[in-house]
Write an enzyme that holds these catalytic residues in place. Structure first.
Site, PDB file in Angstrom:
ATOM      1  N   GLY A 271      12.605  14.442  47.303  1.00  0.00           N
ATOM      2  CA  GLY A 271      14.173  14.175  47.842  1.00  0.00           C
ATOM      3  C   GLY A 271      15.028  14.805  46.673  1.00  0.00           C
ATOM      4  O   GLY A 271      14.802  15.298  45.838  1.00  0.00           O
ATOM      5  N   TYR A 272      16.240  14.300  46.783  1.00  0.00           N
ATOM      6  CA  TYR A 272      17.465  14.783  46.073  1.00  0.00           C
ATOM      7  C   TYR A 272      17.421  16.449  46.290  1.00  0.00           C
ATOM      8  O   TYR A 272      17.397  17.078  45.354  1.00  0.00           O
ATOM      9  CB  TYR A 272      17.325  14.390  44.348  1.00  0.00           C
ATOM     10  CG  TYR A 272      18.727  14.357  43.871  1.00  0.00           C
ATOM     11  CD1 TYR A 272      19.572  13.367  44.406  1.00  0.00           C
ATOM     12  CD2 TYR A 272      19.225  15.273  43.247  1.00  0.00           C
ATOM     13  CE1 TYR A 272      20.969  13.319  44.167  1.00  0.00           C
ATOM     14  CE2 TYR A 272      20.382  15.329  42.672  1.00  0.00           C
ATOM     15  CZ  TYR A 272      21.295  13.954  43.024  1.00  0.00           C
ATOM     16  OH  TYR A 272      22.455  14.337  42.394  1.00  0.00           O
TER      17      TYR A 272
ATOM     18  N   GLN B  56       0.619  22.747  40.220  1.00  0.00           N
ATOM     19  CA  GLN B  56       0.536  21.863  41.475  1.00  0.00           C
ATOM     20  C   GLN B  56       0.178  22.701  42.661  1.00  0.00           C
ATOM     21  O   GLN B  56      -0.878  22.151  43.485  1.00  0.00           O
ATOM     22  CB  GLN B  56       1.635  21.144  41.950  1.00  0.00           C
ATOM     23  CG  GLN B  56       2.071  20.265  43.241  1.00  0.00           C
ATOM     24  CD  GLN B  56       3.522  19.592  43.256  1.00  0.00           C
ATOM     25  OE1 GLN B  56       3.456  18.620  42.663  1.00  0.00           O
ATOM     26  NE2 GLN B  56       4.191  20.183  43.993  1.00  0.00           N
TER      27      GLN B  56
ATOM     28  N   HIS C 276      14.369  23.314  47.528  1.00  0.00           N
ATOM     29  CA  HIS C 276      13.761  22.362  48.708  1.00  0.00           C
ATOM     30  C   HIS C 276      14.103  23.188  50.250  1.00  0.00           C
ATOM     31  O   HIS C 276      13.325  23.260  50.993  1.00  0.00           O
ATOM     32  CB  HIS C 276      14.289  20.905  48.838  1.00  0.00           C
ATOM     33  CG  HIS C 276      13.707  20.338  47.537  1.00  0.00           C
ATOM     34  ND1 HIS C 276      14.842  19.770  46.628  1.00  0.00           N
ATOM     35  CD2 HIS C 276      12.545  19.710  47.130  1.00  0.00           C
ATOM     36  CE1 HIS C 276      14.136  18.956  45.948  1.00  0.00           C
ATOM     37  NE2 HIS C 276      12.956  18.887  46.058  1.00  0.00           N
TER      38      HIS C 276
HETATM   39  P1  AMP Z   1       9.797  17.955  44.341  1.00  0.00           P
HETATM   40  O1  AMP Z   1      10.868  17.174  45.408  1.00  0.00           O
HETATM   41  O2  AMP Z   1      10.429  18.215  43.162  1.00  0.00           O
HETATM   42  O3  AMP Z   1       8.509  17.026  44.557  1.00  0.00           O
HETATM   43  O4  AMP Z   1       9.505  19.353  45.053  1.00  0.00           O
HETATM   44  C1  AMP Z   1       9.081  19.158  46.366  1.00  0.00           C
HETATM   45  C2  AMP Z   1       8.586  20.641  46.646  1.00  0.00           C
HETATM   46  O5  AMP Z   1       9.754  21.643  46.441  1.00  0.00           O
HETATM   47  C3  AMP Z   1       7.497  21.325  45.900  1.00  0.00           C
HETATM   48  O6  AMP Z   1       6.656  21.947  46.639  1.00  0.00           O
HETATM   49  C4  AMP Z   1       8.121  22.106  44.718  1.00  0.00           C
HETATM   50  O7  AMP Z   1       7.317  22.990  44.216  1.00  0.00           O
HETATM   51  C5  AMP Z   1       9.449  22.749  45.634  1.00  0.00           C
HETATM   52  N1  AMP Z   1      10.404  23.148  44.527  1.00  0.00           N
HETATM   53  C6  AMP Z   1      11.163  22.225  44.068  1.00  0.00           C
HETATM   54  N2  AMP Z   1      11.865  23.175  43.183  1.00  0.00           N
HETATM   55  C7  AMP Z   1      11.888  24.258  43.381  1.00  0.00           C
HETATM   56  C8  AMP Z   1      12.476  25.493  43.317  1.00  0.00           C
HETATM   57  N3  AMP Z   1      13.360  25.687  42.407  1.00  0.00           N
HETATM   58  N4  AMP Z   1      12.110  26.691  44.064  1.00  0.00           N
HETATM   59  C9  AMP Z   1      11.124  26.580  44.760  1.00  0.00           C
HETATM   60  N5  AMP Z   1      10.443  25.494  45.234  1.00  0.00           N
HETATM   61  C10 AMP Z   1      10.746  24.372  44.604  1.00  0.00           C
END
Ligand code: AMP
Length: 281
Positions: free
Chosen positions: A31-32, A154, A37
């Site tokens: 989230g956030y 990841q 995302h």
């Molecule tokens: P998170 O909410 O940070 O756990 O991220 C959820 C998903 O969004 C994961 O697959 C992350 O790799 C992806 N994500 C987070 N930040 C970015 C970004 N700047 N560019 C592309 N994907 C992202």
């Protein structure tokens, strides 16, 4: 757009979608939301006709000393943004829905992928990630799941999970999205003061300096690391610099063909990660 906190409601909606022969795309998140995302949701929407997004700040992937409690949350805004992207279902479970009393199973991957980079300073992190993602895959049963290259390690680990445990789905990797000035978008950027945000730019600057040197012919990883340290040291506390094989994450002795350059560093108390892949022709 439907939202639910409840596993049985989620499953009901998924089986309805399956009965209608819809292709299910899944975007797991904490989230956030930012544009990173949203880019995953957009990619899912393009490929699939039923898109599920999960929002779950997974306690299992945070060490006791980490930022679980203060991790930024704004479910209302997230739902508005997801709706705008045409998401069909948002799953927002409570911790006790995912980990009811007596929960005792974890999934861990024993591989070079889980012994390097972020795993060194966060030794329990990837078991937490893999466990929750395995659970979510079992609940959502997607045809495609979308992950960002921002979390490069990841992404490789989740691909390994899918192969090793025969999850019947395909992982789609999506490009890292940056702010205009190059800062990799991250929910954790919210922690940065304006001065820290400027310092945080040195992560991307160090990657660009490395890329420039490699493209000019430098093939010694140690020399590349030194170049990066010079950019990073005045502004951050370096956790690691990886000059590695983009498929196995093994350290390279000499840079040729294709190389992953990744960095983790703290700006103030905020730990940030960034990476690029450089291809030599
Ligand atoms: P998170 O909410 O940070 O756990 O991220 C959820 C998903 O969004 C994961 O697959 C992350 O790799 C992806 N994500 C987070 N930040 C970015 C970004 N700047 N560019 C592309 N994907 C992202």
């Amino acid at each position: 757009m439907l939202t639910t906190t409840n596993i049985s409601k989620l499953k009901k909606e998924i089986s309805k979608a399956k009965k209608n022969n819809l292709t299910i795309g899944f975007v797991p998140t904490m989230g956030y939301f930012h544009k990173g995302h949203l880019s995953l949701m957009r990619a899912a929407k393009k490929k699939c006709n039923f898109v599920v997004v999960s929002i779950f700040v997974n306690p299992l992937q945070f060490a006791p000393t980490e930022d679980l409690k203060k991790y930024p949350r704004d479910i209302k805004r997230d739902c508005l943004l997801a709706k705008k992207e045409g998401v069909d279902l948002v799953f927002i479970p409570q911790v006790k829905e995912m980990y009811p009393e007596g929960f005792a199973t974890t999934v861990s991957i024993n591989s070079t992928l889980t012994k390097t980079m972020c795993a060194v300073s966060r030794p329990t992190h990837f078991t937490g990630v893999v466990t929750v993602v395995a659970k979510l895959f079992n609940l959502v049963t997607p045809d495609f799941a979308f992950f960002g290259e921002k979390d490069y390690q990841q992404l490789l680990i989740i691909k390994k999970l899918v192969v090793d445990l025969n999850f019947p789905l395909k992982i789609i990797s999506c490009p890292l999205i940056r702010d205009k000035d190059g800062l990799a978008l991250s929910s954790r950027n919210k922690y940065l003061s304006p001065a820290e945000r400027t310092k945080a730019l040195s992560l991307y600057k160090s990657l660009l300096a490395a890329k420039e040197a490699i493209l000019k012919g430098e093939s010694n990883p140690e020399k590349i690391k030194k170049i990066m340290q010079e950019v990073l040291k005045p502004n951050t506390k370096i956790d690691y610099i990886k000059i590695g094989n983009p498929e196995t994450l093994e350290d390279l002795k000499i840079i040729k063909k294709k190389v992953l350059i990744a960095v983790a560093a703290k700006v103030g108390t905020t730990r940030l990660i960034d990476n690029i892949v450089v291809k030599l022709s």
